[in-house]
Design an enzyme around this catalytic site. Sequence first.
Site, mmCIF file in Angstrom:
data_model
loop_
_atom_site.group_PDB
_atom_site.id
_atom_site.type_symbol
_atom_site.label_atom_id
_atom_site.label_comp_id
_atom_site.label_asym_id
_atom_site.label_seq_id
_atom_site.Cartn_x
_atom_site.Cartn_y
_atom_site.Cartn_z
ATOM 1 N N LYS A 109 0.847 -1.202 0.000
ATOM 2 C CA LYS A 109 0.000 0.000 0.000
ATOM 3 C C LYS A 109 0.879 1.247 0.000
ATOM 4 O O LYS A 109 0.612 2.221 -0.706
ATOM 5 C CB LYS A 109 -0.952 -0.029 1.203
ATOM 6 N N GLN A 131 -5.314 -2.501 9.148
ATOM 7 C CA GLN A 131 -5.153 -3.787 8.471
ATOM 8 C C GLN A 131 -5.864 -4.873 9.292
ATOM 9 O O GLN A 131 -5.623 -4.996 10.486
ATOM 10 C CB GLN A 131 -3.646 -4.072 8.352
ATOM 11 N N ASP A 178 -11.600 2.029 3.054
ATOM 12 C CA ASP A 178 -11.903 0.608 2.835
ATOM 13 C C ASP A 178 -13.413 0.407 2.668
ATOM 14 O O ASP A 178 -13.859 -0.635 2.215
ATOM 15 C CB ASP A 178 -11.436 -0.229 4.043
#
Length: 284
Positions: free
Chosen positions: A52, A96, A119
């Site tokens: 990322k 995460q 997300d």
Amino acid sequence: MAEILNGKEVAAKLRKRIAAECEELKKTGIQPGLAVILVGNNPASQVYVRNKKRGCEEVGFYSESYELPEDTTEKELLELIDRLNHDDKIHGILTQLPLPGHLSDKTVIDAISPEKDVDAFSERNVGKIMIGDHDFLPCTPAGIMAILKEYGISCDGKKCVVIGRSNIVGKPMAMLMLHDNGTVTVCHSHTKNLKEITRDADIIVVAIGKADFLTGDMIKEGAVVIDVGMNRRGDGKLTGDVDFASCEPKCSYITPVPGGVGPMTITMLLQNTLTSAKKHAEKQ
Ligand code: NAP
């Protein structure tokens, strides 16, 4: 013989466009910024965080990554998120997953400001996707829709089957195909006669995490097959949920693993961060 849906190529094209838009935005004094939080030392998660960060560098974004110890308390994590929520350099925040067991995924995700929840996992963003009024789409399903669009494949009027019903892939995938006017069936581990359902499908998305699960005898001639799975074989090689060798000769289109859905996921995360930064710019 199937046409290969080349996610790597589609991702590279989209990243070029994102980089160009980032350059334009920077002229107004705003550089899109992403903060990635990792708690604990899960090796797979460490790789995703590194990728990322690399993705951000590639398109000219600012990025911060936080690698916190396994025993980080919920209070400490929420304080960090709160600080990032109020940080003007940061337009996207993600933690995460999976988090270590003593931390609640739900509490942590819902602490991220919905405007920065790139997300799209928070209650508000999931609800907005349901009613078709979204700011961000969850990255993997959005990446799949972008691949389909790039190759001119529409769900309109098609029988679409999604295997897997996770909150991050299967359920939002089904919703996006529904919004694209597909007739969608969602299958899972309790589904009876799965083969009968898949053999009738025009478009199949497999997201279950079982190597070579979908085989050629489970699909009809001309089906479009999308493989989300990322499984490690004994020899360390990456493989999908689709038995490529038996499915490919029957498909009209198929994604490979690697090089299919995988490269699109981080690309859509970059896209969501850009969208958030643009919205921030509009407010100024
Ligand atoms: P997950 O949370 O483990 O969910 C798996 C789903 O598959 C569940 O809904 C489960 O059903 C269903 N399932 C399991 N065995 C089945 C069977 N035999 N028949 C039918 N359904 C079955 O997985 P996930 O997070 O959605 O991820 C799925 C796969 O995609 C994994 O390999 C993951 O690594 C990969 N992935 C890839 C990307 C990417 O960027 N390429 C992104 C995310 C995930 P129940 O609900 O009934 O248990």
